[in-house]
Scaffold this motif. Structure first.
Motif, PDB file in Angstrom:
ATOM      1  N   THR A 106       2.089  -8.250   5.528  1.00 47.05           N
ATOM      2  CA  THR A 106       0.764  -8.706   5.130  1.00 47.05           C
ATOM      3  C   THR A 106       0.642  -8.520   3.630  1.00 47.05           C
ATOM      4  O   THR A 106       1.505  -7.890   3.004  1.00 47.05           O
ATOM      5  N   VAL A 107      -0.407  -9.050   3.040  1.00 45.56           N
ATOM      6  CA  VAL A 107      -0.614  -8.935   1.598  1.00 45.56           C
ATOM      7  C   VAL A 107      -1.807  -8.019   1.366  1.00 45.56           C
ATOM      8  O   VAL A 107      -2.950  -8.373   1.641  1.00 45.56           O
ATOM      9  N   PHE A 108      -1.541  -6.833   0.868  1.00 47.70           N
ATOM     10  CA  PHE A 108      -2.603  -5.851   0.647  1.00 47.70           C
ATOM     11  C   PHE A 108      -3.365  -6.171  -0.629  1.00 47.70           C
ATOM     12  O   PHE A 108      -2.804  -6.641  -1.614  1.00 47.70           O
ATOM     13  N   GLU A 109      -4.653  -5.876  -0.591  1.00 47.09           N
ATOM     14  CA  GLU A 109      -5.522  -6.243  -1.709  1.00 47.09           C
ATOM     15  C   GLU A 109      -6.229  -5.054  -2.342  1.00 47.09           C
ATOM     16  O   GLU A 109      -6.362  -4.976  -3.564  1.00 47.09           O
ATOM     17  N   ARG A 110      -6.691  -4.116  -1.550  1.00 47.50           N
ATOM     18  CA  ARG A 110      -7.416  -2.965  -2.099  1.00 47.50           C
ATOM     19  C   ARG A 110      -7.243  -1.772  -1.169  1.00 47.50           C
ATOM     20  O   ARG A 110      -6.789  -1.919  -0.019  1.00 47.50           O
ATOM     21  N   ALA A 111      -7.589  -0.590  -1.675  1.00 50.94           N
ATOM     22  CA  ALA A 111      -7.421   0.625  -0.886  1.00 50.94           C
ATOM     23  C   ALA A 111      -8.392   1.689  -1.359  1.00 50.94           C
ATOM     24  O   ALA A 111      -8.768   1.740  -2.537  1.00 50.94           O
ATOM     25  N   GLN A 112      -8.787   2.542  -0.422  1.00 52.91           N
ATOM     26  CA  GLN A 112      -9.646   3.681  -0.771  1.00 52.91           C
ATOM     27  C   GLN A 112      -9.420   4.775   0.270  1.00 52.91           C
ATOM     28  O   GLN A 112      -9.399   4.513   1.482  1.00 52.91           O
ATOM     29  N   GLY A 113      -9.206   5.990  -0.201  1.00 53.76           N
ATOM     30  CA  GLY A 113      -9.011   7.105   0.711  1.00 53.76           C
ATOM     31  C   GLY A 113      -7.773   6.930   1.560  1.00 53.76           C
ATOM     32  O   GLY A 113      -6.662   6.755   1.054  1.00 53.76           O
ATOM     33  N   SER A 114      -7.950   6.926   2.872  1.00 51.92           N
ATOM     34  CA  SER A 114      -6.825   6.784   3.800  1.00 51.92           C
ATOM     35  C   SER A 114      -6.716   5.386   4.379  1.00 51.92           C
ATOM     36  O   SER A 114      -6.072   5.190   5.414  1.00 51.92           O
ATOM     37  N   HIS A 115      -7.327   4.411   3.738  1.00 52.15           N
ATOM     38  CA  HIS A 115      -7.295   3.048   4.257  1.00 52.15           C
ATOM     39  C   HIS A 115      -6.823   2.044   3.205  1.00 52.15           C
ATOM     40  O   HIS A 115      -7.197   2.140   2.031  1.00 52.15           O
ATOM     41  N   ASP A 121      -3.692   4.634   6.743  1.00 49.03           N
ATOM     42  CA  ASP A 121      -2.446   4.875   6.020  1.00 49.03           C
ATOM     43  C   ASP A 121      -1.885   6.264   6.314  1.00 49.03           C
ATOM     44  O   ASP A 121      -2.400   7.269   5.829  1.00 49.03           O
ATOM     45  N   PHE A 122      -0.823   6.330   7.120  1.00 47.47           N
ATOM     46  CA  PHE A 122      -0.088   7.577   7.354  1.00 47.47           C
ATOM     47  C   PHE A 122       1.273   7.516   6.649  1.00 47.47           C
ATOM     48  O   PHE A 122       2.242   8.124   7.078  1.00 47.47           O
ATOM     49  N   PHE A 123       1.307   6.776   5.549  1.00 50.35           N
ATOM     50  CA  PHE A 123       2.502   6.616   4.726  1.00 50.35           C
ATOM     51  C   PHE A 123       2.297   7.209   3.340  1.00 50.35           C
ATOM     52  O   PHE A 123       3.186   7.835   2.769  1.00 50.35           O
ATOM     53  N   SER A 124       1.102   7.011   2.801  1.00 48.72           N
ATOM     54  CA  SER A 124       0.693   7.613   1.520  1.00 48.72           C
ATOM     55  C   SER A 124       1.676   7.347   0.390  1.00 48.72           C
ATOM     56  O   SER A 124       2.049   8.249  -0.369  1.00 48.72           O
ATOM     57  N   GLY A 125       2.085   6.082   0.271  1.00 48.09           N
ATOM     58  CA  GLY A 125       2.983   5.737  -0.822  1.00 48.09           C
ATOM     59  C   GLY A 125       4.244   6.566  -0.829  1.00 48.09           C
ATOM     60  O   GLY A 125       4.711   6.994  -1.887  1.00 48.09           O
ATOM     61  N   ALA A 126       4.817   6.796   0.372  1.00 52.40           N
ATOM     62  CA  ALA A 126       6.009   7.643   0.531  1.00 52.40           C
ATOM     63  C   ALA A 126       5.763   9.046  -0.020  1.00 52.40           C
ATOM     64  O   ALA A 126       6.682   9.711  -0.498  1.00 52.40           O
ATOM     65  N   GLY A 127       4.514   9.490   0.058  1.00 47.66           N
ATOM     66  CA  GLY A 127       4.177  10.828  -0.403  1.00 47.66           C
ATOM     67  C   GLY A 127       3.651  10.892  -1.820  1.00 47.66           C
ATOM     68  O   GLY A 127       3.439  11.994  -2.349  1.00 47.66           O
ATOM     69  N   LEU A 175       0.721   9.684  -2.735  1.00 43.90           N
ATOM     70  CA  LEU A 175      -0.739   9.618  -2.689  1.00 43.90           C
ATOM     71  C   LEU A 175      -1.295  10.748  -1.828  1.00 43.90           C
ATOM     72  O   LEU A 175      -2.040  10.526  -0.876  1.00 43.90           O
ATOM     73  N   ASN A 176      -0.916  11.976  -2.164  1.00 46.00           N
ATOM     74  CA  ASN A 176      -1.382  13.131  -1.382  1.00 46.00           C
ATOM     75  C   ASN A 176      -2.897  13.234  -1.338  1.00 46.00           C
ATOM     76  O   ASN A 176      -3.452  13.784  -0.386  1.00 46.00           O
ATOM     77  N   TYR A 177      -3.585  12.714  -2.349  1.00 45.94           N
ATOM     78  CA  TYR A 177      -5.040  12.817  -2.415  1.00 45.94           C
ATOM     79  C   TYR A 177      -5.718  11.498  -2.066  1.00 45.94           C
ATOM     80  O   TYR A 177      -6.900  11.301  -2.360  1.00 45.94           O
ATOM     81  N   GLY A 178      -4.969  10.594  -1.438  1.00 49.28           N
ATOM     82  CA  GLY A 178      -5.530   9.333  -0.996  1.00 49.28           C
ATOM     83  C   GLY A 178      -5.538   8.271  -2.079  1.00 49.28           C
ATOM     84  O   GLY A 178      -5.254   8.526  -3.254  1.00 49.28           O
ATOM     85  N   PRO A 182       0.295  11.525   6.296  1.00 49.31           N
ATOM     86  CA  PRO A 182      -1.097  11.204   5.962  1.00 49.31           C
ATOM     87  C   PRO A 182      -1.503  11.899   4.667  1.00 49.31           C
ATOM     88  O   PRO A 182      -0.888  12.885   4.241  1.00 49.31           O
ATOM     89  N   ALA A 183      -2.529  11.384   4.027  1.00 53.17           N
ATOM     90  CA  ALA A 183      -3.049  12.041   2.825  1.00 53.17           C
ATOM     91  C   ALA A 183      -3.531  13.450   3.168  1.00 53.17           C
ATOM     92  O   ALA A 183      -4.023  13.701   4.273  1.00 53.17           O
ATOM     93  N   LEU A 184      -3.378  14.374   2.226  1.00 52.09           N
ATOM     94  CA  LEU A 184      -3.881  15.728   2.447  1.00 52.09           C
ATOM     95  C   LEU A 184      -5.400  15.737   2.574  1.00 52.09           C
ATOM     96  O   LEU A 184      -5.971  16.667   3.159  1.00 52.09           O
ATOM     97  N   THR A 185      -6.033  14.718   2.053  1.00 48.48           N
ATOM     98  CA  THR A 185      -7.500  14.623   2.091  1.00 48.48           C
ATOM     99  C   THR A 185      -7.998  13.858   3.308  1.00 48.48           C
ATOM    100  O   THR A 185      -9.192  13.572   3.404  1.00 48.48           O
TER     101      THR A 185
END
Length: 429
Positions: free
Chosen positions: A27-36, A47-53, A55-58, A405-408
């Motif tokens: 898919t083509v991602f457009e925006r993100a906030q927190g864990s989504h 998002d349980f990937f968090s930019g391969a780790g 994005l610990n803070y989302g 997942p993000a730590l937050t």
């Protein structure tokens, strides 16, 4: 389910075949906030990937974003090589006062370039310079990066094959528990260390004395293999007795991923060299650090450099992350609680499907669900994506579903993602 196929034509036409994550998440991602994350069609993904780790803070963390926007709007320095800037000074002071000093760590910091693999290259180059030796001990299933030096101490056959030339001066040794199947778990002392020590002591072994050992306390890309604290302490002791430096690669597991800021804290060891990247900037901006004991700082000025070794926007968000999350032990305690939540959910999945022989391992907020059928993890990850959850696979055969997942992440978000994961396992049975 998506209502239409995303337009991927420009990526398929113009971008190299080397791309990987986009194949699993078409898919083509457009925006993100927190864990989504949200794609261009408005669909939301947990998002349980968090930019391969990284994005610990989302995604787009508000406190970090505010600091970054303010800095940019004030015409703060963006690019500066290794020149002194107010942003770098603020980061170094915060890192010293909030991370190093409270832990009694003596390190000096080096900015080797923006990627984790460049931090590893700097570490390998430095330990060889200090010791005057070439060989580096690494471990089975290790992953340290994609540049040539880092690949030489990486275990994955596919990644090593991409080098195109011999990868030399590396000595692979078994990681913790690697030999359990051979020894039936009877050995109290790590047998790999007994073997290595024998090689080091025997002048007829043919082993060139190594300059250093490089290790991940938790092997993320290798399949979420967790080293025991006693194993890490035995490794540190071995290095000390045989005049080898100890490098801990904390690129993915540092910055609170396992609970404490550094993943080696639980073992009570102090490595000679530590590499950090991924979430050190806090915002997903490229940044890396190579930390080492002051007596190892024998670099000549300019002996190791690079154009992008001074990203001031990354310094700004890194400083904001430290002040927001690391002034006390609140983040560490929260990560521990969230980790227990994940572990319990994974145990329930395993118990629901005993015939799968699922294996659970992890620490803090990095967890793996391994399957005896090596094709199962990829099927689960695909189904999870269809249901709105991003998880990746890891391990030598992609046999492990890996959760970062993000730590937050909020408890209800964690519950939602774990329910989707359970459904994905159930529906791919």
């Amino acid at each position: 389910m998506t209502t239409k196929q995303p337009d991927m034509s420009v990526f398929e036409t113009l971008e190299s075949e080397v791309r990987s994550y986009c194949r699993g998440w078409p898919t083509v991602f457009e925006r993100a906030q927190g864990s989504h994350l949200h794609d261009e069609d408005g669909r939301s993904y947990l998002d349980f990937f968090s930019g391969a780790g990284s994005l610990n803070y989302g995604h787009n963390n508000p406190a970090l974003k505010r600091a970054l926007v303010d800095y940019i709007e004030s015409d703060g320095i963006t690019h500066s090589l290794d020149m002194a800037t107010t942003a770098k000074r603020a980061f170094l002071e915060a890192f010293q006062n909030l991370v190093l000093f409270p832990r009694g760590l003596p390190y000096k910091a080096m900015f080797p370039g923006p990627a984790g693999t460049t931090a590893v290259e700097a570490a390998l180059k430095l330990v060889r310079k200090v010791k005057g030796r070439e060989a580096i001990v690494s471990f089975t299933n290790a992953f340290h990066g994609m540049t040539l030096g880092a690949l030489a101490v990486t275990g994955n056959a596919l990644k090593r094959a991409g080098a195109g030339i011999p990868l030399v001066h590396g000595i692979p040794m078994p990681f913790d528990h690697y030999l359990d199947d051979c020894l039936d778990g009877q050995a109290a002392v790590p047998p790999d260390f007994r073997w290595l020590e024998r090689l080091l002591e025997d002048r007829g072994s043919g082993l060139n004395r190594p300059a250093a050992v490089i290790v991940e306390t938790v092997q993320g890309e290798g399949g979420v293999h967790v080293a025991r604290s006693e194993w890490l302490r035995a490794l540190a002791d071995l290095c000390h007795r045989h005049d080898m430096l100890l490098i801990v690669d904390d690129i993915q597991m540092g910055c609170g991923r396992t609970g404490a800021f550094f993943s080696f804290e639980e073992a009570g060891i102090t490595p000679d060299v530590v590499t950090l990247s991924k979430s050190i900037s806090g915002y997903g901006l490229p940044m890396s650090l190579c930390l080492f004991r002051p007596e190892l700082d024998i670099w000549e000025p300019g002996e190791h450099n690079g154009t992008f070794r001074g990203s001031n926007p990354a310094f700004v968000t890194a400083t904001a992350a430290l002040h927001t999350y690391w002034t006390d032990d609140g983040m560490e305690k929260q990560t521990s609680v969230r980790g227990e939540q994940v572990e319990q959910a994974l145990q329930a999945i395993r118990d629901e499907h005993p015939r799968l022989g699922a294996d659970i391992r992890g620490r803090g907020l990095v967890w793996g669900l391994g399957f005896a059928d090596t094709s199962r993890a990829s099927a689960v990850a695909r189904r999870a994506f269809e249901l709105g959850l991003l998880v990746e696979t890891s391990g030598a055969q992609d046999e492990v579903v890996k959760l970062l997942p993000a730590l937050t992440v909020a408890p209800h978000e964690l519950d939602e993602g774990l329910r989707i994961l359970a459904r994905s396992v159930r529906e791919t049975g």
